[in-house]
Design an enzyme around this catalytic site. Structure first.
Site, PDB file in Angstrom:
ATOM      1  N   HIS A   1     -12.351  56.271-108.395  1.00  0.00           N
ATOM      2  CA  HIS A   1     -12.570  56.033-107.266  1.00  0.00           C
ATOM      3  C   HIS A   1     -11.569  56.520-106.270  1.00  0.00           C
ATOM      4  O   HIS A   1     -10.426  56.361-106.369  1.00  0.00           O
ATOM      5  CB  HIS A   1     -12.811  54.379-107.084  1.00  0.00           C
ATOM      6  CG  HIS A   1     -13.602  53.974-105.816  1.00  0.00           C
ATOM      7  ND1 HIS A   1     -14.878  54.098-105.534  1.00  0.00           N
ATOM      8  CD2 HIS A   1     -13.018  53.498-104.593  1.00  0.00           C
ATOM      9  CE1 HIS A   1     -15.121  53.627-104.190  1.00  0.00           C
ATOM     10  NE2 HIS A   1     -14.188  53.153-103.583  1.00  0.00           N
TER      11      HIS A   1
ATOM     12  N   CYS B   1     -17.889  58.086-103.206  1.00  0.00           N
ATOM     13  CA  CYS B   1     -16.468  58.031-102.841  1.00  0.00           C
ATOM     14  C   CYS B   1     -16.242  59.228-102.488  1.00  0.00           C
ATOM     15  O   CYS B   1     -15.602  59.463-101.446  1.00  0.00           O
ATOM     16  CB  CYS B   1     -15.828  57.179-103.939  1.00  0.00           C
ATOM     17  SG  CYS B   1     -15.487  57.799-105.527  1.00  0.00           S
TER      18      CYS B   1
ATOM     19  N   HIS C   1     -14.094  53.545 -97.259  1.00  0.00           N
ATOM     20  CA  HIS C   1     -14.681  54.169 -98.469  1.00  0.00           C
ATOM     21  C   HIS C   1     -15.990  53.688 -98.977  1.00  0.00           C
ATOM     22  O   HIS C   1     -16.542  53.009 -98.282  1.00  0.00           O
ATOM     23  CB  HIS C   1     -13.677  53.685 -99.684  1.00  0.00           C
ATOM     24  CG  HIS C   1     -13.889  52.202-100.112  1.00  0.00           C
ATOM     25  ND1 HIS C   1     -14.015  51.821-101.317  1.00  0.00           N
ATOM     26  CD2 HIS C   1     -14.054  51.218 -99.250  1.00  0.00           C
ATOM     27  CE1 HIS C   1     -14.390  50.325-101.289  1.00  0.00           C
ATOM     28  NE2 HIS C   1     -14.489  49.946-100.111  1.00  0.00           N
TER      29      HIS C   1
END
Length: 330
Positions: free
Chosen positions: A293, A245, A305
């Site tokens: 994240h 991420c 993402h």
């Protein structure tokens, strides 16, 4: 008569036993886990692995800083050692001259002097010499103490590096274990069921927008991130065909000329915080507590993402995960 009674009692016992058996609850066979349950378990394992990976990324940043500090401390220690050596030489020379009688010779010259003015001048000179010796000894003591402090700081920083290196190894092991557990869960399913599971995981993806209204550096960052949709998710990866991420957002904003650290929690401190109502394409959005994240907002309530190994780089809803906040880089 007794024989008839016995037969009747036996019959009644048989009926009672049958009834009792009928009343015993039957335990059903253990049901196979549903796709929903398995998907939830796999997603949880993926997220736990991602948390460990982000801690690993943080530890790598700390390690780089510690090593830089250690190099500066060692250079400072070396400079301090040179200064101490110079003062040590001055003190040794002063003591040696005292032992060789230089001070006594000066006293003799003062005593035999017929000129009072010269006497006072020589006396002042001798006092100054003694003061200089005291000053040099004080300087030596000060420089020695400073060197000891630098050596202690260097040793402490080296110990921190060793501890952080151990932490890196532990976090990497945790990533590997969680990923292996997720693979084991998937492996226990039949091929058809596994494909249904992965399809269910991908079903949360949003349809790609036709265009993203962004400008300036944000436009370059969004363009890079959107070009990676469909790429694989790999823990610790920063491209070119696989990302985690924070690796994706780092590379995307790097393409726009903005440097970001490879860590979601560190990226949360990389710019001003933006409210959800003020989000613009290119803003970084963060999830979970503690933060583990990060994605990039692309407008219309969507983000791009690197999701997880089952999904890869994808477009999802802004609130598809526990939302924490947003930052505007650049």
């Amino acid at each position: 008569m007794n024989h008839d009674r016995m037969r009747l009692a036996s019959a009644l016992l048989g009926v009672t036993a049958i009834a009792a058996i009928a009343l015993v609850p039957v335990t059903p066979a253990q049901a196979d886990p549903s796709i929903k349950d398995v998907k939830s378990k796999v997603d949880r394992l993926y997220h736990e692995a991602e948390q460990a990976q982000e801690r690993y990324n943080d530890a790598k940043l700390d390690l780089a800083d510690l090593r830089s500090d250690l190099a500066a401390l060692r250079a400072d220690e070396e400079r301090q050692s040179d200064k101490l050596e110079a003062v040590r030489d001055q003190v040794a020379d002063s003591v040696l001259r005292g032992y060789q009688g230089e001070s006594i010779s000066t006293v003799g010259q003062v005593v035999v002097s017929d000129d009072p003015t010269a006497f006072l001048g020589q006396l002042s000179t001798m006092s100054g010499f003694n003061d200089l010796q005291d000053t040099m000894f004080d300087a030596y003591s000060t420089e020695l103490e400073a060197l000891d402090l630098r050596r202690e700081a260097t040793a402490d920083r080296a110990a921190e590096i060793a501890e952080t290196t151990e932490q890196l190894a532990a976090e990497q092991e945790s990533v590997d274990e969680k990923l292996a557990d997720a693979k084991d869960v998937l492996a226990d399913l039949e091929a058809e069921e596994r494909e249904r599971l992965l399809s269910a995981s991908r079903s949360g993806e949003a349809r790609l927008p036709a265009s993203v209204p962004a400008s300036g550096r944000a436009a370059a960052a969004v363009a890079y991130a959107m070009a990676q949709v469909g790429d694989a998710y790999v823990y610790g990866a920063t491209g070119d065909n696989a990302f985690d991420c924070s690796g994706l957002t780092m590379r995307a904003w790097g393409a726009a000329g903005v440097g970001l650290p490879h860590s979601s929690s560190a990226q949360y401190s990389s710019g001003p915080h933006i409210s959800a109502s003020a989000l613009q394409p290119g803003d970084l959005v963060f999830y979970y507590s503690p933060i583990s994240h990060v994605g990039m907002y692309i407008g219309n309530g969507l983000i791009v993402h690197a999701a997880n190994p089952g999904t890869g780089v994808a477009v999802s809803g802004l609130y598809s995960m526990p939302y924490v906040g947003a930052v505007r880089p650049g």
